[in-house]
Scaffold this motif. Structure first.
Motif, mmCIF file in Angstrom:
data_model
loop_
_atom_site.group_PDB
_atom_site.id
_atom_site.type_symbol
_atom_site.label_atom_id
_atom_site.label_comp_id
_atom_site.label_asym_id
_atom_site.label_seq_id
_atom_site.Cartn_x
_atom_site.Cartn_y
_atom_site.Cartn_z
ATOM 1 N N GLU A 11 -23.846 -27.181 3.449
ATOM 2 C CA GLU A 11 -23.073 -27.401 2.232
ATOM 3 C C GLU A 11 -21.994 -28.432 2.520
ATOM 4 O O GLU A 11 -21.334 -28.366 3.569
ATOM 5 C CB GLU A 11 -22.428 -26.096 1.759
ATOM 6 C CG GLU A 11 -23.437 -25.075 1.273
ATOM 7 C CD GLU A 11 -22.821 -23.716 0.989
ATOM 8 O OE1 GLU A 11 -23.491 -22.912 0.327
ATOM 9 O OE2 GLU A 11 -21.682 -23.463 1.447
ATOM 10 N N ILE A 12 -21.849 -29.365 1.615
ATOM 11 C CA ILE A 12 -20.776 -30.351 1.680
ATOM 12 C C ILE A 12 -19.895 -30.103 0.471
ATOM 13 O O ILE A 12 -20.350 -30.236 -0.677
ATOM 14 C CB ILE A 12 -21.322 -31.788 1.687
ATOM 15 C CG1 ILE A 12 -22.310 -31.964 2.842
ATOM 16 C CG2 ILE A 12 -20.182 -32.802 1.807
ATOM 17 C CD1 ILE A 12 -23.155 -33.205 2.752
ATOM 18 N N THR A 20 -19.350 -28.513 -4.778
ATOM 19 C CA THR A 20 -20.109 -28.262 -3.552
ATOM 20 C C THR A 20 -21.547 -28.657 -3.791
ATOM 21 O O THR A 20 -22.123 -28.335 -4.847
ATOM 22 C CB THR A 20 -20.051 -26.776 -3.149
ATOM 23 O OG1 THR A 20 -18.695 -26.394 -2.925
ATOM 24 C CG2 THR A 20 -20.860 -26.522 -1.880
ATOM 25 N N VAL A 21 -22.129 -29.379 -2.842
ATOM 26 C CA VAL A 21 -23.548 -29.729 -2.912
ATOM 27 C C VAL A 21 -24.230 -29.199 -1.657
ATOM 28 O O VAL A 21 -23.598 -29.017 -0.615
ATOM 29 C CB VAL A 21 -23.770 -31.248 -3.058
ATOM 30 C CG1 VAL A 21 -23.141 -31.761 -4.349
ATOM 31 C CG2 VAL A 21 -23.215 -32.005 -1.850
ATOM 32 N N THR A 22 -25.525 -28.957 -1.774
ATOM 33 C CA THR A 22 -26.308 -28.424 -0.658
ATOM 34 C C THR A 22 -27.362 -29.436 -0.249
ATOM 35 O O THR A 22 -28.018 -30.039 -1.106
ATOM 36 C CB THR A 22 -26.985 -27.100 -1.055
ATOM 37 O OG1 THR A 22 -25.984 -26.151 -1.399
ATOM 38 C CG2 THR A 22 -27.827 -26.542 0.087
ATOM 39 N N GLN A 111 -31.415 -34.345 2.816
ATOM 40 C CA GLN A 111 -31.450 -34.725 1.411
ATOM 41 C C GLN A 111 -30.707 -33.681 0.584
ATOM 42 O O GLN A 111 -30.929 -32.479 0.736
ATOM 43 C CB GLN A 111 -32.904 -34.826 0.923
ATOM 44 C CG GLN A 111 -33.078 -35.239 -0.513
ATOM 45 C CD GLN A 111 -32.701 -36.698 -0.759
ATOM 46 O OE1 GLN A 111 -32.932 -37.536 0.112
ATOM 47 N NE2 GLN A 111 -32.129 -36.990 -1.917
ATOM 48 N N ILE A 112 -29.801 -34.157 -0.279
ATOM 49 C CA ILE A 112 -29.137 -33.288 -1.236
ATOM 50 C C ILE A 112 -30.181 -32.791 -2.236
ATOM 51 O O ILE A 112 -31.021 -33.565 -2.711
ATOM 52 C CB ILE A 112 -28.019 -34.040 -1.986
ATOM 53 C CG1 ILE A 112 -26.979 -34.632 -1.006
ATOM 54 C CG2 ILE A 112 -27.358 -33.134 -3.023
ATOM 55 C CD1 ILE A 112 -26.151 -33.630 -0.285
ATOM 56 N N LEU A 120 -22.910 -34.529 -7.325
ATOM 57 C CA LEU A 120 -22.641 -35.544 -6.303
ATOM 58 C C LEU A 120 -22.113 -36.820 -6.946
ATOM 59 O O LEU A 120 -21.170 -37.437 -6.440
ATOM 60 C CB LEU A 120 -23.917 -35.830 -5.520
ATOM 61 C CG LEU A 120 -23.828 -36.910 -4.450
ATOM 62 C CD1 LEU A 120 -22.861 -36.522 -3.350
ATOM 63 C CD2 LEU A 120 -25.216 -37.203 -3.863
ATOM 64 N N LEU A 121 -22.703 -37.220 -8.068
ATOM 65 C CA LEU A 121 -22.239 -38.411 -8.784
ATOM 66 C C LEU A 121 -20.808 -38.213 -9.280
ATOM 67 O O LEU A 121 -19.969 -39.122 -9.170
ATOM 68 C CB LEU A 121 -23.172 -38.710 -9.953
ATOM 69 C CG LEU A 121 -22.819 -39.929 -10.816
ATOM 70 C CD1 LEU A 121 -22.821 -41.209 -10.005
ATOM 71 C CD2 LEU A 121 -23.791 -40.030 -11.996
ATOM 72 N N GLU A 122 -20.513 -37.034 -9.791
ATOM 73 C CA GLU A 122 -19.148 -36.728 -10.244
ATOM 74 C C GLU A 122 -18.168 -36.820 -9.079
ATOM 75 O O GLU A 122 -17.066 -37.392 -9.217
ATOM 76 C CB GLU A 122 -19.117 -35.335 -10.862
ATOM 77 C CG GLU A 122 -17.756 -34.917 -11.375
ATOM 78 C CD GLU A 122 -17.726 -33.481 -11.887
ATOM 79 O OE1 GLU A 122 -16.617 -32.954 -12.124
ATOM 80 O OE2 GLU A 122 -18.809 -32.883 -12.034
#
Length: 322
Positions: A11-12, A20-22, A111-112, A120-122
Motif C-alpha cells: 500500500e502506498i 491509499t492505493v494498492t 502495478q497499481i 492515484l490521479l487525484e
C-alpha cells in the motif's frame, strides 16, 4: 527467507490527502522487489517529476537500490501502463500516473490495481500543487498491505572507528532531515545565507546552483561510487575517484550554506586511506542516502512558480522579435 510473489501487495498512502492505493509486486525484477519488500514500512517526502510529466517519485531508504541490477527493463517508460511502479538506481520509488514526455528505460516492480487509478490521479494533481506552488510537504507511507505503517531508515556500520563514527553522525543527520526540512536548507530558502553567497544579495541564483550541485552529487557521484565498489573497482581507483569527485561540489555547497555536508565530506576524505572495501561501501552508501535526502528537500523547497509566466511554445508558434 524471501516471500513468494503470489499475493505480495503493498500500500502506498498519502495520509495528508486521505488517499491509499494498492500495488501488486508482480514478479518483475525480483531482486529490486525483494529489497523494497524487506525495507517496509517506511515514510518519505513525496516528490513529483518536474520535467518528465505525470510521474511521482520519492527517495526510498534502501541502499541496495543504488547497485542492484534489473532483469526486466522497459525501454521507454512513456509506454508503460498508468499505475506502473518502478524502482530506480537513483534510490527512488516511482509511479507513472499519466502522460510522460521523457523517453528513458525503467525497471518495473509492480502495478497499481485498476480500481485505484482515479485515486492515484487525484493524488498526483495534489502532489504537483505541493511541489510547484503551495510548498506544504506531503509524506508518502509505503507498507505491506494490511499491516501497520511506520518509519525506519538503515544505519550501516564500519569496522574502522573513524568511519563508524562518521556513519553514525550521517545517519543521525539523515534521520533528523528525512521527514522535515533540514534547517540549513530552510534557512537558505528563506534567504539566510551566512557566507553572503548570491551576488548583489540575490537568493534565487544560489538556490539554483545548490539544487544543480546536490542532485548529481547524490545520484551520480555517490551512487556511482557505490556501484563501482560493488562491481569490484580496485580500492586505489575508488579512493582516487572519490577524491576527484566529492570534494569540490561539497565545498561549494558548504559555502552556500550546507556546512554539515561539507564537514561530513572532509571527514570522509580524511579517513579514506584507512578504509577497506566493506567500510568504503558502508560510508558512501550512508552518505548517498543523506545527499539524496537533501536533494529531495531542495526539489520541494525550490520556488518553481517563480517562472510561472514562462510557458512552452507550440511547434507552430514563433517568438516575436522586439
Amino acid at each position: 527467507m524471501t516471500a513468494t510473489f503470489s499475493g505480495r501487495h503493498i500500500e502506498i498512502a498519502w495520509p495528508d490527502l486521505g488517499i491509499t492505493v494498492t500495488a501488486e509486486l508482480d514478479g518483475r525484477n525480483a531482486e529490486l522487489a525483494d529489497a523494497l519488500w524487506e525495507a517496509l514500512p517506511y515514510q518519505s517526502l513525496q516528490g513529483h517529476a518536474l520535467v518528465a510529466g505525470q510521474h511521482l517519485y520519492h527517495a526510498a531508504p534502501i541502499p541496495s537500490l543504488l547497485h542492484l541490477s534489473a532483469s526486466t527493463r522497459i525501454p521507454d517508460r512513456r509506454e508503460a501502463p498508468d499505475g506502473t511502479v518502478f524502482c530506480s538506481a537513483l534510490q527512488h520509488l516511482g509511479i507513472k500516473y499519466g502522460t510522460l514526455t521523457e523517453p528513458m528505460p525503467a525497471s518495473p516492480v509492480g502495478q497499481i490495481r485498476q480500481e485505484d487509478l482515479p485515486a492515484l490521479l487525484e493524488a498526483g494533481k495534489a502532489i504537483w500543487d505541493s511541489v510547484y506552488s503551495t510548498k506544504k510537504p506531503i509524506l508518502a507511507e509505503v507498507r505491506k498491505a494490511g499491516t501497520e505503517g511506520g518509519h525506519r531508515i538503515p544505519h550501516l556500520t564500519a569496522a574502522d572507528p573513524d568511519a563508524n563514527r562518521l556513519i553514525h553522525d550521517v545517519y543521525t543527520a539523515t534521520e533528523r532531515a528525512w521527514l522535515s526540512a533540514p534547517q540549513e536548507l530552510a534557512d537558505l530558502h528563506a534567504g539566510l545565507i551566512p557566507s553572503g553567497a548570491g551576488s548583489f544579495e540575490t537568493v534565487l541564483p544560489t538556490l539554483l546552483f545548490v539544487n544543480g550541485e546536490t542532485r548529481p552529487l547524490g545520484y551520480a557521484t555517490y551512487g556511482g561510487l557505490v556501484r563501482a565498489a560493488v562491481q569490484g573497482m580496485p580500492m586505489d581507483s575508488l579512493r582516487h575517484m572519490a577524491r576527484l569527485l566529492v570534494g569540490l561540489p561539497a565545498e561549494f555547497l558548504g559555502y552556500c550554506g550546507l556546512e554539515q555536508l561539507w564537514s561530513f565530506t572532509q571527514r570522509f576524505l580524511n579517513c579514506l586511506d584507512q578504509l577497506d572495501r566493506d567500510d568504503f561501501l558502508s560510508v558512501v552508501s550512508q552518505l548517498a542516502l543523506y545527499v539524496n535526502c537533501l536533494g529531495g528537500w531542495n526539489l520541494h523547497l525550490y520556488p518553481w512558480d517563480a517562472g510561472d509566466h514562462l510557458r512552452q511554445l507550440r511547434p507552430h508558434e514563433t517568438v516575436r522579435q522586439s
